[in-house]
Design a protein around this motif. Structure first.
Motif, short mmCIF file in Angstrom:
data_model
loop_
_atom_site.label_atom_id
_atom_site.label_comp_id
_atom_site.label_asym_id
_atom_site.label_seq_id
_atom_site.Cartn_x
_atom_site.Cartn_y
_atom_site.Cartn_z
N ILE A 159 0.84 -1.20 0.00
CA ILE A 159 0.00 0.00 0.00
C ILE A 159 0.89 1.25 0.00
CG2 ILE A 159 -1.79 1.27 1.26
CD1 ILE A 159 -2.81 -1.43 2.28
N ALA A 160 2.02 1.18 0.71
CA ALA A 160 2.97 2.31 0.72
C ALA A 160 3.49 2.58 -0.69
CB ALA A 160 4.12 2.01 1.67
N VAL A 161 3.81 1.51 -1.42
CA VAL A 161 4.33 1.66 -2.79
C VAL A 161 3.28 2.31 -3.69
CG1 VAL A 161 5.01 0.36 -4.86
CG2 VAL A 161 6.01 -0.20 -2.64
N LYS A 162 2.03 1.84 -3.56
CA LYS A 162 0.95 2.38 -4.39
C LYS A 162 0.70 3.86 -4.06
CE LYS A 162 -3.84 1.73 -5.78
NZ LYS A 162 -4.19 3.14 -5.62
N LEU A 163 0.67 4.18 -2.76
CA LEU A 163 0.46 5.58 -2.37
C LEU A 163 1.59 6.45 -2.89
CD1 LEU A 163 -0.94 7.86 -0.85
CD2 LEU A 163 0.22 7.10 1.25
N ASN A 164 2.82 5.97 -2.77
CA ASN A 164 3.96 6.74 -3.25
C ASN A 164 3.84 7.02 -4.75
OD1 ASN A 164 6.39 8.00 -2.38
ND2 ASN A 164 7.52 6.51 -3.59
N ALA A 165 3.41 6.01 -5.51
CA ALA A 165 3.22 6.19 -6.96
C ALA A 165 2.11 7.20 -7.23
CB ALA A 165 2.89 4.85 -7.61
N ASP A 166 1.02 7.11 -6.46
CA ASP A 166 -0.10 8.05 -6.63
C ASP A 166 0.35 9.48 -6.34
OD1 ASP A 166 -1.69 5.91 -7.25
OD2 ASP A 166 -2.71 5.82 -5.30
N LEU A 167 1.17 9.65 -5.31
CA LEU A 167 1.65 10.99 -4.95
C LEU A 167 2.60 11.52 -6.03
CD1 LEU A 167 2.27 10.35 -1.16
CD2 LEU A 167 0.44 11.75 -2.15
N GLU A 168 3.42 10.64 -6.61
CA GLU A 168 4.30 11.06 -7.71
C GLU A 168 3.47 11.52 -8.90
OE1 GLU A 168 7.63 11.47 -7.92
OE2 GLU A 168 7.59 11.11 -5.77
N ASN A 169 2.38 10.81 -9.17
CA ASN A 169 1.49 11.20 -10.28
C ASN A 169 0.87 12.57 -10.05
OD1 ASN A 169 1.94 8.91 -11.77
ND2 ASN A 169 0.20 7.81 -10.94
N SER A 178 2.61 11.97 -16.73
CA SER A 178 3.95 11.53 -17.12
C SER A 178 4.36 10.34 -16.28
CB SER A 178 4.95 12.65 -16.92
OG SER A 178 5.05 12.98 -15.56
N GLY A 179 5.35 9.61 -16.77
CA GLY A 179 5.90 8.48 -16.03
C GLY A 179 5.12 7.21 -16.28
N PRO A 180 5.74 6.05 -15.96
CA PRO A 180 5.13 4.76 -16.26
C PRO A 180 3.91 4.46 -15.43
CG PRO A 180 7.15 4.48 -14.95
CD PRO A 180 7.06 5.92 -15.33
N SER A 181 3.74 5.14 -14.28
CA SER A 181 2.59 4.82 -13.43
C SER A 181 1.49 5.86 -13.58
CB SER A 181 3.04 4.75 -11.97
OG SER A 181 3.61 5.97 -11.58
N ALA A 182 1.48 6.63 -14.64
CA ALA A 182 0.54 7.75 -14.78
C ALA A 182 -0.90 7.28 -14.82
CB ALA A 182 0.85 8.54 -16.04
N ASN A 183 -1.15 6.07 -15.27
CA ASN A 183 -2.54 5.62 -15.38
C ASN A 183 -3.09 5.05 -14.09
OD1 ASN A 183 -2.92 6.32 -18.03
ND2 ASN A 183 -2.12 4.38 -18.82
N ARG A 184 -2.27 4.92 -13.04
CA ARG A 184 -2.75 4.27 -11.83
C ARG A 184 -3.84 5.06 -11.13
NH1 ARG A 184 2.67 1.89 -8.95
NH2 ARG A 184 3.45 0.78 -10.76
N MET A 185 -3.80 6.38 -11.24
CA MET A 185 -4.82 7.17 -10.57
C MET A 185 -6.10 7.27 -11.38
SD MET A 185 -3.88 8.21 -7.62
CE MET A 185 -4.72 9.71 -7.18
N THR A 186 -6.07 6.89 -12.65
CA THR A 186 -7.25 7.00 -13.49
C THR A 186 -7.52 5.69 -14.22
OG1 THR A 186 -5.88 7.88 -15.26
CG2 THR A 186 -7.02 9.48 -13.86
N PRO A 187 -7.77 4.59 -13.48
CA PRO A 187 -7.94 3.31 -14.13
C PRO A 187 -9.16 3.26 -15.03
CG PRO A 187 -8.56 3.19 -11.82
CD PRO A 187 -7.94 4.54 -12.05
N THR A 188 -10.14 4.13 -14.81
CA THR A 188 -11.35 4.07 -15.62
C THR A 188 -11.14 4.60 -17.02
OG1 THR A 188 -12.05 6.21 -14.77
CG2 THR A 188 -12.85 4.27 -13.60
N SER A 189 -10.00 5.25 -17.28
CA SER A 189 -9.78 5.81 -18.61
C SER A 189 -9.64 4.73 -19.67
CB SER A 189 -8.53 6.69 -18.61
OG SER A 189 -7.40 5.91 -18.31
#
Length: 199
Positions: free
Chosen positions: A81-91, A97-108
């Motif tokens: 969960i820490a890893v996912k939150l960190n990625a969300d905060l980076e987004n 931008s970045g490889p995890s940019a779609n994690r916050m908008t999975p419905t797209s």
């Protein structure tokens, strides 16, 4: 930006079990670092995930709240969960931008005409908390058989229950069953459904 950071914190806290959430709060209260404000026990008493996210932001400011939450999650060994939150905060810092940019908008990536409960499958699995009354209503409305109901209730967590429901009864009942499931969610988890529709 503040409201988006609160949302990211809230969603991460909603991924914790009740026990993990209590441990998170206890660790937050024990946290003592030079130059950092302390979280007061009274501030956290009786708070749900939304309230705890608000306390984090108001105590540590938008800039630091995410880091504090990530460090606390790591301290209680909720590293995934820490890893996912960190990625969300980076987004949030660099949207789009970045490889995890779609994690916050999975419905797209949802397909046109996809049913709401399919489109938001992952969010619903992670965020539904009051599963027994939902299952009661699905049993009453014959979306579930008694055997399916018992099998789902035997699962240890709401997430496991939701996954079992998705892989079984919802898949076999088609859009009719999904429509009933959605109407039950609108009744019992109305704030969650409203939040997903806004997103």
């Amino acid at each position: 930006m503040a409201s988006t950071i609160r949302k990211a914190l809230q969603h991460s806290l909603e991924d914790l079990t009740e026990r993990e959430l209590r441990t998170f709060c206890a660790n937050l209260l024990d946290r003592e670092r030079e130059g950092e404000p302390r979280v007061r026990r009274r501030a956290l008493e009786g708070k749900d995930e939304i309230g705890i996210a608000d306390v984090l932001v108001s105590t540590f400011t938008d800039a630091k709240a995410g880091r504090v939450a990530v460090e606390t999650l790591q301290a209680i060994e909720c590293n995934h969960i820490a890893v996912k939150l960190n990625a969300d905060l980076e987004n949030l810092k660099s949207p789009g931008s970045g490889p995890s940019a779609n994690r916050m908008t999975p419905t797209s990536t949802a397909r046109p005409g996809e049913h709401f409960v399919d489109k938001h499958r992952s969010s619903l699995i992670q965020r539904i908390r009051r599963f027994p009354p939902i299952l009661d209503k699905l049993l009453d409305r014959r979306v579930l058989s008694q055997e399916e109901y018992d099998a789902i209730m035997a699962k240890p967590t709401p997430q496991d229950q939701a996954r079992h429901l998705y892989s079984g009864a919802l898949m076999s009942s088609g859009n009719t069953g999904k429509d009933i499931f959605l109407s039950v969610l609108e009744e019992i988890e109305d704030h969650l459904i409203e939040d997903l529709r806004r997103s």
